[in-house]
Enzyme design. Structure first.
Site, PDB file in Angstrom:
ATOM      1  N   ASP A  61      49.369  80.798 -22.179  1.00 31.81           N
ATOM      2  CA  ASP A  61      49.783  79.740 -23.239  1.00 31.81           C
ATOM      3  C   ASP A  61      48.885  78.541 -23.053  1.00 31.81           C
ATOM      4  O   ASP A  61      48.109  78.511 -22.006  1.00 31.81           O
ATOM      5  CB  ASP A  61      51.247  79.377 -22.768  1.00 31.81           C
ATOM      6  CG  ASP A  61      51.914  78.780 -24.187  1.00 31.81           C
ATOM      7  OD1 ASP A  61      50.965  78.272 -25.165  1.00 31.81           O
ATOM      8  OD2 ASP A  61      53.396  78.878 -24.264  1.00 31.81           O
TER       9      ASP A  61
ATOM     10  N   GLU B  27      59.545  71.925 -28.483  1.00 31.54           N
ATOM     11  CA  GLU B  27      59.250  72.519 -27.127  1.00 31.54           C
ATOM     12  C   GLU B  27      59.978  71.351 -26.182  1.00 31.54           C
ATOM     13  O   GLU B  27      61.129  70.946 -26.315  1.00 31.54           O
ATOM     14  CB  GLU B  27      57.894  72.393 -26.701  1.00 31.54           C
ATOM     15  CG  GLU B  27      57.079  73.491 -27.288  1.00 31.54           C
ATOM     16  CD  GLU B  27      55.753  73.669 -26.867  1.00 31.54           C
ATOM     17  OE1 GLU B  27      55.513  73.818 -25.741  1.00 31.54           O
ATOM     18  OE2 GLU B  27      54.609  73.710 -27.687  1.00 31.54           O
TER      19      GLU B  27
END
Ligand code: BGC
Ligand code: BGC
Length: 714
Positions: free
Chosen positions: A341, A537
């Protein structure tokens, strides 16, 4: 052993423990009996929960192909070390030019959330395609013996959501409530068509988190809190995106491996302490479906896993060899590649964003290194020369990437030469998105038969989200956080207000966000559209100390309902939010209450069911049911503050249809509970939550109950 044949079971929706697994226990179910929901008639199929004791072998739809293997081997044998490491490098479009792609043999680029060609939010499909061609041409102009085409990845997580003018589908949480794998496959296919029309070949979707705690800011990216549904959806979504790898398909990414939805307190990028049995059978479920469907990439999670019961601390996923290589590749048999990521390698002990032999040795095949790619290449080259990273590991990583590119048929054509390239109509599938909205809404309450509304009624529309496409579409919409958008940024979208005007006749609809000073007497009904403002997020996390009470974060939503309740007219609340929240006071002030999740650009999907609009097959009705439990207390995950209350108001599977004879009485509001732990516990838990976060701006904690988006504000 993994069963290749799925055990399907048909289950009526208001189901028993068989229906997808985690349904409430007897206690909590009894708590719900006061407002027993109407049974729905539709059926859906989910596989049975699994009970593996070890990571199962999964049979992918791609079998081993000796000719392909030979071709991959030949290409890799022809490559220099520089070409191999370039192939493993994924840079961000803001930080790399086509000339650099050529010079460094770069294997992949991505555009992060809120990154567009030329930095132009309104970039046209032609702009995207031109940049895709430029990167492709650069990758084919290297001095390599065999030129390997670049692959561009994008977060198309609810439609092609970074592209101006694209139809945005409901976020995954809404799709989960639809319980319709066929719909999910169709959305995957529509998304792939749109992405491919811009010249991009890879979607970082689907998210397969089995989110357990709604505090998590990514709850809306999760289909369900139950593994079996996520497994069925993973298979359908990957099948829709990848198809048979024609010109209209893209590579899918199963993310974030593994346990992103399992972290303690729902802390983003946090630590999971679940058992091995749960990690495999609950949080692994989506990967069983995705690998079976042939997903060619998996993204490693930012989060960690400490298997306390077995005494094994795996640490952060990007460095967890036992999971990336041992479980995923060796045991489950995943033969695609693993991508890390965004700057995730920099979070491993001893690593930086530009250097992390541990991650590659653990099994990361492609490194998402948005900005520091040049230093990363230099460091990795040295680490291979010094023997810190074995060349065999590099060869394996590169072989996996090239095999996926070959399977996809990327070799040979420029993005703009592929069928459908530049076709702006591919960005639109409004009818499909509208259907998805209709199917995803969950009717939680409908006293006094407040719904359906009847066309021609005089309606007062209130609430901050009624005329807000930004609220409707949520995070991951043109911008990363979904903030800094206006209605004009979604030119083909329709707000819920606009859809109400279309359904009821514009002259019959009056809008006032706050309802202040409005005479309620002339109206037949009030529609309040309230909910959460966009986030993504970590910034969407609700800290352990805070309650899940919606009005603690959005007092204006409570205020507007209190104002309209004074008119004693039927009040229909449409709740636009990325997660189930504690809303008892709002439920008490509403006759009907609809969980609309984050429905995307098609507001008419909401009015279709509010008004029971006619379709060819009859009239629409609600058919969505909860795919995760709905809290009935401010702190469903904490002992403190709950007294002896049962945490859940509505079980998974709950959802009403009209007409119905049930009525929900006045629900308790726990006015004294404004924190989910004692001050001392809260401070410790919050401090822990904050320290779990990735390195970034230093965070200070200034008040005991910070407001929404508090992490930014601190
Ligand atoms: C997210 C991923 C996303 C990536 C690229 C990360 O912050 O966790 O889901 O695919 O960024 O934008
Ligand atoms: C990017 C996102 C990414 C995030 C990670 C943002 O700047 O736009 O795509 O997920 O950073 O922190």
């Amino acid at each position: 052993m993994f069963r290749t044949r799925w055990l399907w079971l048909m289950c009526a929706v208001l189901a028993t423990a068989d229906c997808g697994g985690a349904v409430l226990g007897a206690d909590a179910a009894a708590a719900n009996s006061a407002h027993a929901p109407t049974k729905l008639s539709f059926r859906y199929r989910v596989p049975q929960p699994t009970h593996y004791t070890d990571w199962p072998a999964i049979r992918s739809r791609f079998s081993t192909d000796p000719a392909l293997t030979a071709r991959v081997r030949k290409i890799v044998a022809s490559m220099s070390l520089a070409q191999k490491i370039g192939q493993m490098t994924q840079a961000e479009i803001k930080s790399i030019t086509p000339a650099q792609v050529r010079k460094y043999y770069i294997g992949s680029v991505l555009n992060g959330g809120g990154s567009w060609p030329g930095g132009n939010k309104h970039a046209s499909i032609g702009d995207w395609l031109a940049l895709a061609d430029a990167y492709y041409d650069a990758s084919m102009a290297t001095d390599a013996a065999v030129k390997v085409p670049i692959i561009w990845g994008t977060d198309a997580v609810h439609g092609d959501n970074n592209v101006f003018g694209a139809t945005l589908f409901p976020h995954n949480i809404g799709l989960g409530a639809a319980h319709d794998p066929a719909l999910i496959e169709a959305i995957g296919a529509a998304t792939a068509r749109a992405v491919r029309a811009t010249g991009i070949e890879w979607a970082f979707a689907p998210t397969l988190a089995v989110a357990q705690n709604a505090r998590w800011g990514r709850t809306y990216e999760s289909f369900s809190s139950e593994g079996p549904l996520v497994r069925a959806y993973a298979r359908a979504y990957v099948t829709g995106l990848q198809g048979s790898f024609g010109d209209h398909n893209v590579m899918a990414t199963a993310k974030h491996f593994i346990g992103d939805g399992a972290t303690d307190h729902g802390i983003d990028q946090g630590n999971a302490t679940v058992s091995r049995a749960d990690m495999i059978n609950v949080h692994g479920a989506g990967y069983f479906g995705a690998i079976a469907a042939g997903a060619q990439s998996v993204m490693a999670s930012y989060s960690s896993w400490d298997d306390v019961a077995d005494g094994v601390d795996y640490g952060k996923m990007s460095g967890a060899r036992a999971l990336l290589t041992g479980a995923l590749k060796d045991k489950m048999g995943f033969d695609g590649f693993v991508v890390s990521d965004w700057n995730a390698i920099g979070q491993l002990p001893g690593c930086t964003n530009a250097s992390c032999p541990q991650a590659i040795n653990a099994g990361i095949d492609m490194v998402m290194v948005p900005d520091d790619w040049k230093a990363f290449i230099a460091n990795t080259t040295r680490q291979v020369r010094d023997g810190e990273i074995p060349l065999a590991r590099i060869d394996d990583a590169v072989s996996r990437i090239i095999r996926a590119k070959l399977r996809m048929g990327l070799f040979g054509t420029r993005p703009s030469q592929r069928a459908g390239a530049g076709d702006a109509s591919a960005l639109q599938d409004r009818a499909l998105a509208r259907r998805a909205v209709r199917e995803s809404l969950v009717l939680l309450k409908n006293n006094r038969q407040a719904l359906p509304l009847k066309a021609g009624m005089k309606i007062l529309v209130v609430g901050k989200s009624a005329d807000s496409l930004p609220d409707q579409v949520g995070g991951w919409s043109l911008t990363w956080q979904g903030t800094d958008n206006t209605n004009a940024d979604f030119p083909h979208g329709e707000t819920i207000l606009a859809a109400l005007r279309a359904a009821d006749g514009a002259a019959n609809v009056t809008y006032s966000a706050t309802a202040q000073g409005i005479d309620l007497a002339p109206f037949d009904a009030i529609v309040a559209v309230i909910g959460e403002a966009p986030y993504a997020e970590t910034r969407g996390d609700i800290l352990p100390s805070a309650t899940l009470r919606h009005s603690d974060r959005y007092p204006e939503d409570l205020a507007v309902l209190q104002t309209v309740a004074k008119g004693h007219k039927p009040v229909v609340t449409v709740f636009v939010a990325g997660r189930p929240l504690y809303v008892n006071r709002l439920l008490n002030l509403s006759d009907a209450f609809v969980a609309a999740w984050l429905p995307g650009t098609e507001g008419a999907g909401v009015t279709d069911v509010l008004f029971a609009a006619k379709s060819a097959a009859g009239r629409y009705n609600f058919r969505g049911t909860l795919a995760r439990p709905w809290p009935g207390v401010p702190c469903p995950d904490a002992g403190a503050g709950n007294a002896k209350a049962r945490p859940w108001l509505f079980a998974p599977g709950y959802g009403l249809r009209y007409p119905g004879q049930h009525a929900i009485g006045t629900l308790p509001t726990y006015p004294a509970v404004h924190a989910c732990a004692s001050a001392a516990q809260a401070t410790a838990a919050d401090a822990n939550a904050l320290s779990e976060r990735s390195a970034g701006a230093p965070v200070r904690r200034s008040r005991p109950l910070p407001a929404h988006n508090r992490l930014d504000a601190l």
